[in-house]
Design a protein around this motif. Structure first.
Motif, short mmCIF file in Angstrom:
data_model
loop_
_atom_site.label_atom_id
_atom_site.label_comp_id
_atom_site.label_asym_id
_atom_site.label_seq_id
_atom_site.Cartn_x
_atom_site.Cartn_y
_atom_site.Cartn_z
N ARG A 170 1.14 -1.53 -0.02
CA ARG A 170 -0.08 0.08 0.18
C ARG A 170 1.19 1.52 -0.04
O ARG A 170 0.39 1.81 -0.37
CB ARG A 170 -0.75 -0.19 0.69
N ASP A 224 -8.38 -1.16 5.31
CA ASP A 224 -7.75 0.47 5.07
C ASP A 224 -6.67 0.10 3.44
O ASP A 224 -6.66 0.57 2.57
CB ASP A 224 -7.75 1.27 6.01
N LEU A 250 -8.34 -0.33 0.14
CA LEU A 250 -8.70 0.54 -0.27
C LEU A 250 -8.33 1.60 -1.35
O LEU A 250 -6.44 0.93 -1.53
CB LEU A 250 -9.36 2.45 0.38
N HIS A 279 -6.21 3.57 -2.38
CA HIS A 279 -5.34 5.22 -2.29
C HIS A 279 -5.31 5.56 -3.14
O HIS A 279 -4.43 4.52 -4.09
CB HIS A 279 -5.02 4.57 -0.68
N SER A 303 -6.54 1.78 -10.17
CA SER A 303 -6.67 1.13 -8.65
C SER A 303 -8.66 0.14 -8.78
O SER A 303 -9.46 0.21 -8.07
CB SER A 303 -7.29 1.93 -7.47
N ARG A 307 -9.53 -2.09 -7.11
CA ARG A 307 -9.32 -2.53 -5.56
C ARG A 307 -10.90 -1.35 -5.92
O ARG A 307 -11.42 -1.91 -4.15
CB ARG A 307 -8.49 -2.02 -4.92
N GLU A 308 -11.33 -0.82 -6.38
CA GLU A 308 -12.10 0.06 -6.65
C GLU A 308 -13.68 -1.29 -6.71
O GLU A 308 -14.62 -1.46 -6.01
CB GLU A 308 -12.46 0.68 -7.83
N PHE A 323 -14.98 -3.15 -3.44
CA PHE A 323 -16.20 -2.95 -2.35
C PHE A 323 -17.14 -2.52 -3.30
O PHE A 323 -18.17 -2.19 -3.05
CB PHE A 323 -15.91 -1.65 -2.37
N VAL A 352 -11.86 3.54 6.70
CA VAL A 352 -12.86 2.38 5.94
C VAL A 352 -14.65 3.22 5.81
O VAL A 352 -15.03 2.81 5.02
CB VAL A 352 -12.37 1.27 6.18
N TYR A 376 -15.25 5.69 3.56
CA TYR A 376 -15.31 5.30 2.64
C TYR A 376 -16.54 4.45 1.74
O TYR A 376 -17.15 4.76 0.85
CB TYR A 376 -14.50 4.28 1.79
N LEU A 377 -16.56 3.64 3.15
CA LEU A 377 -17.94 2.43 2.60
C LEU A 377 -19.06 3.50 2.70
O LEU A 377 -19.62 3.83 2.03
CB LEU A 377 -18.06 1.88 3.79
#
Length: 936
Positions: A613, A659, A662, A664, A677, A680-681, A684, A726, A729-730
């Motif tokens: 990360r 985290d 995410l 980032h 990303s 990673r997008e 979720f 986190v 973001y959620l």
């Protein structure tokens, strides 16, 4: 006749012959006589392979360079019967190896014929090896069809006898250095690995045949060579690798007799410290690195980090590391395959190295205490090689070999070497580690594997299991420690940079002080770049990603493997039987095998995610969706309940893993992530178990403060900080926001339950944190203001230099704490702000509304009341103190909760709060907001 006797006979015979023979040519009649008794095809083979002739013609020009041996003429004059020439070839080869100047005996060649080094070679081992290769090619290509297998075998035998003689009796060839020549044959890289291996295998068989105690003879021959190899390796660097020495070790590791000798020569006594592994020939090769080999040692590379581009040097170091890892992997692999005894010794060496260096995990921050252990470079290289050994079973997501890893390996207790061999356990003392679930070891007896209530396989553990756990342990003693060091160096660099800027702005610092600060920054940057290059070698990083994905899959399957008869505790293996599909809620049965799995497996996943990360987030994107998907599976399974992981610290670190997953932006600006990303997008938005994330997150948030699960008071805020990121973001994703709302609705419907609902416990702790953090932040800001005022007014000028330094240090310390409290306090208020935008009624519930209102009034009173000037300090942004923004967020919470069906109850609770509320409170808040807007 033994090889030694034959050598002495040859030398005496040669000396006698030389006394009566000079370098004059024989008559034509003598040549004709000899020619009639020599097979022409055999002679041609001899000329092309050995570069001397058995039929010297002084009246012709040769097509290729050859020499004649004067003593051979005398022997052949009296032994000219066809077919007997082979009987003299062995002696003739010996005579050739003793020639001090072969060039003096060259026969005339045709114009433009080049004289090869083989023809003129003076060093006997080098010459004989070249002959061996030429003979091999001649046989493979069937250059001489009339020469049969038996003749080739005899000639190979003659060669091996002569090599054996040279190795056993080097004095015969004085002043030649036979040991150096053995190493020299690898310098030219003239042959394939298979040919080198065949050469040494054949020679060693001859040594065994010649001597009654051939094994002892081999040891006395090759040990000095290994010593010289180790000396050469110790002098090498990552940019100038010892290629021929490593090539020799590869051949030695693949030949049974030499492999035994090699691994025995690397033996480290049980009483020796871990560092002694570097003093072995294998250890010396593992220690090659761009990092110092001793604590406090000099960093060789990136010496001028402010002036030079680091990219080309980093690429060269990566290239060297990758080459080294590939070659070391071959050595270890050959040792594991050459025979069962060598395999056992090799695994014992690896296991002992890891065991004796476990102390690295505890003492990294005391630099000098690392003297007793292997270096960072050694530990990283060991991890890289073990990762390569894991490749066959981590190569794809559904690899059935993964299911062969036995989870009970770490619970096995091994008492001696023979038991280690029989049980297949070479990494000892893992049973003493902290496991995912408690083991009740207080009732255990050392001689009983089952007495600590853990299942242990009764059969032999396989290599895949050992390789898996050795790799996990190597990551803990290698990657984890270097990663922690580089993180601390990064933080120190940030502090030093701030000091440098402050000194520049103050204008009071002397040029000497500025140079000292700059030199220290350069030194730390040198360390940082060196460690970063060692950590981020691309191939190893890719393998690490595969390994952690495989670890997640395997851990998941262990959790789902609940159908075994665990009560019998008499199974040959506890490996998962099949790949099971993950379904939430998870089975209520928790397999006791989790009592056998050390916590450091999950810690390694956490460290991997924090590493990539921060330094190389594209590692999470390059493998595709499967990597992040499996990582999330494992994180959710072990976060969801403390029935699978008892340690609250470890569960909090799993929350930090979220985290890291995410999307980032890269924290390290030097890393260019052209991939972005995307996965990673997607994680979720489309992961099949994404709706479990919110519940798991809140469960850990609450769990770190529950009775029996508490952690140090200050530490919980470090853990909760990434959780806020986190959650934020959620909340922005509708599907996850709905989960928050469902949990809130469930809590509101069960407010009076004996066991408080999860969301209710969560918001209660959120309020506690908010009040505590605001109090702490304001107290520290007030203290900062007092100290800054004293400093700027000159009150510190009358103090001693030591007292001034102490005050400055205390000022920096208070500032650091205040900055942390301000950041976390702001995030806590922000969490309340977005939660109350759509979740309102629970905060206005009769059991909650008074407390919520009192909290908001308390915040506002301190931030906008008459004491607000006490918190204004110089450079407020540096301490992340933004009171107007906090006031705005608090006012928005008022608005959110005032716009509900229960707004009357909330407004009443606000107004009747006798502690902080006053009629001017909101007017003061308005003034602060207006003033801030005007300032902007």
């Amino acid at each position: 006749m033994s090889g030694n006797e034959f050598a002495i006979f040859q030398k005496n015979n040669l000396n006698n012959s030389c006394e009566s023979t000079d370098n004059t040519t024989g008559s034509n009649s003598e040549m004709a006589l000899i020619n009639n008794g020599i097979d022409e095809t055999l002679n041609k083979l001899v000329e092309n392979v050995f570069h001397f002739t058995m039929i010297p013609r002084f009246d012709k020009e040769y097509d290729s360079p050859v020499i004649y041996l004067p003593d051979l003429l005398e022997v052949l004059k009296s032994n000219v019967n066809n077919g007997e020439e082979l009987e003299f070839l062995e002696q003739t080869i010996f005579e050739r190896t003793l020639l001090a100047d072969p060039k003096a005996y060259l026969l005339k060649t045709k114009p433009n014929v080049l004289i090869t080094s083989h023809t003129e070679e003076k060093e006997c081992i080098v010459y004989l090896f070249q002959c061996f290769i030429e003979l091999t090619f001649a046989k493979q290509e069937n250059r001489y069809p009339s020469i049969g297998e038996d003749i080739y075998s005899k000639i190979f035998g003659f060669l091996c006898t002569n090599v054996s003689t040279a190795l056993k009796q080097p004095d015969l060839y004085s002043p030649q250095n036979i040991n150096d020549q053995v190493l020299k044959i690898f310098e030219t890289n003239m042959a394939s690995f298979e040919d080198y291996l065949k050469f040494f295998t054949s020679v060693n068989k001859q040594i065994i045949l010649d001597e009654d105690d051939g094994g002892s003879q081999i040891q006395s021959i090759y040990q000095p060579i290994l010593k010289k190899v180790k000396e050469k390796i110790l002098q090498s660097t990552i940019l100038f690798l010892p290629y021929c020495e490593i090539a020799l070790l590869q051949v030695f590791s693949a030949e049974l007799l030499l492999a035994n000798l090699l691994i025995d020569d690397c033996y480290v006594p049980d009483t020796s410290p871990g560092f002694h592994f570097t003093n072995t020939v294998l250890g010396a090769a593992f220690a090659i690195s761009g990092l110092p080999q001793t604590p406090g040692g000099r960093f060789e590379y990136f010496q001028k980090p402010m002036e030079e581009l680091s990219g080309p040097l980093e690429s060269n170091i990566w290239s060297g590391l990758e080459t080294l890892h590939v070659q070391l992997h071959k050595i270890v692999l050959y040792l594991l395959k050459v025979g069962p005894e060598v395999k056992h010794k090799t695994l014992s060496w690896l296991g002992s190295c890891l065991e004796k260096n476990m102390g690295r995990c505890k003492l990294w921050n005391i630099e000098m205490s690392m003297l007793g252990f292997i270096s960072d470079g050694f530990a990283l290289n060991l991890s890289a090689v073990l990762l390569r050994l894991c490749q066959p079973f981590i190569s794809n997501t559904d690899n059935p070999k993964l299911l062969k890893i036995d989870p009970t390996y770490c619970a096995a207790k091994i008492l001696n070497n023979e038991e280690s061999r029989q049980r297949g356990v070479h990494l000892l003392k893992l049973n003493e580690h902290t496991m995912l679930l408690p083991t009740n070891v207080e009732d255990s007896r050392e001689d009983d594997n089952s007495s600590d209530h853990r299942p242990v396989a009764k059969g032999q553990f396989n290599f895949i299991t050992e390789c898996f756990y050795m790799t996990q342990k190597s990551l803990e003693i290698g990657f984890a420690q270097v990663q922690e060091k580089i993180t601390n160096i990064n933080q120190e660099l940030a502090r030093m940079q701030q000091t440098f800027v402050d000194a520049q702005q103050s204008g009071s610092a002397t040029s000497e002080v500025m140079k000292l600060i700059n030199d220290r920054m350069e030194g730390e940057m040198t360390k940082y770049l060196s460690m970063k290059a060692a950590l981020l070698e691309p191939t190893t990083l890719h393998l690490l990603s595969d390994f952690q994905k495989a670890t997640c899959i395997w851990l998941t399957q262990v959790v789902l493997d609940v159908d075994k008869d665990f009560q019998s505790n008499n199974l040959d293996s506890y490996c998962p039987n099949k790949f099971s599909v993950i379904e939430f809620p998870l089975p209520s049965v928790v397999p006791p095998t989790l009592k056998c799995i050390p916590e450091f497996l999950l810690e390694n996943i956490w460290r991997y995610l924090t590493l990539v990360r921060r330094f190389h987030s594209r590692s999470l994107e390059e493998p595709g969706f499967s990597l992040v998907s499996e990582l999330l599976n494992a994180v959710l399974i072990f976060m969801t309940s403390n029935s699978r992981v008892r340690n609250p610290h470890l569960r909090a670190r799993l929350a930090e893993c979220l985290d890291c997953l995410l999307p980032h932006m890269d924290e390290d600006s030097s890393v260019t992530n052209s991939i972005g990303s995307y996965y990673r997008e997607l994680l979720f938005l489309s992961h099949p178990h994404r709706k479990q994330i919110v519940h798991a997150l809140l469960d850990v948030f609450v769990g770190i403060e529950m009775t029996g699960q508490s952690v140090e008071f200050e530490q919980k805020f470090n853990y909760r900080r990434p959780m806020y990121v986190v959650m934020d973001y959620l909340w922005k994703l509708e599907e996850h926001r709905e989960v928050f709302k469902l949990l809130a609705k469930d809590a509101e419907n069960n407010m009076e339950a004996a066991s408080p609902p999860l969301f209710l416990r969560f918001i209660n702790l959120l309020m506690n944190d908010a009040v505590f953090l605001l109090d702490e932040a304001l107290t520290n800001m007030a203290q900062l203001r007092q100290m800054q005022t004293a400093h700027e007014s000159g009150q510190w000028n009358n103090l001693s230099e030591r007292e001034r330094a102490q005050n400055m240090s205390h000022l920096q310390h208070i500032g650091m704490i205040a900055r942390f409290d301000n950041i976390l306090g702001k995030e806590t208020i922000n969490t309340f702000k977005y939660l109350t935008s759509e979740i309102k009624s629970i905060f206005c519930h009769p059991t909650m509304v008074d407390r919520v209102a009192a909290m908001l009034n308390y915040f506002l009173c301190h931030l906008v009341g008459p004491k607000k000037k006490n918190f204004k300090v110089k450079d407020m942004k540096e301490y992340k103190f933004e009171p107007a923004e906090i006031v705005l967020n608090i006012c928005m919470i008022y608005v959110h909760l005032g716009d509900t069906k229960n707004s009357e109850a909330f407004c009443l609770a606000v107004s009747k709060d006798g502690r902080s509320y006053n009629p001017l409170l909101f007017k003061q808040a308005e003034d602060v907001l207006v003033s801030d807007k005007l300032d902007k």
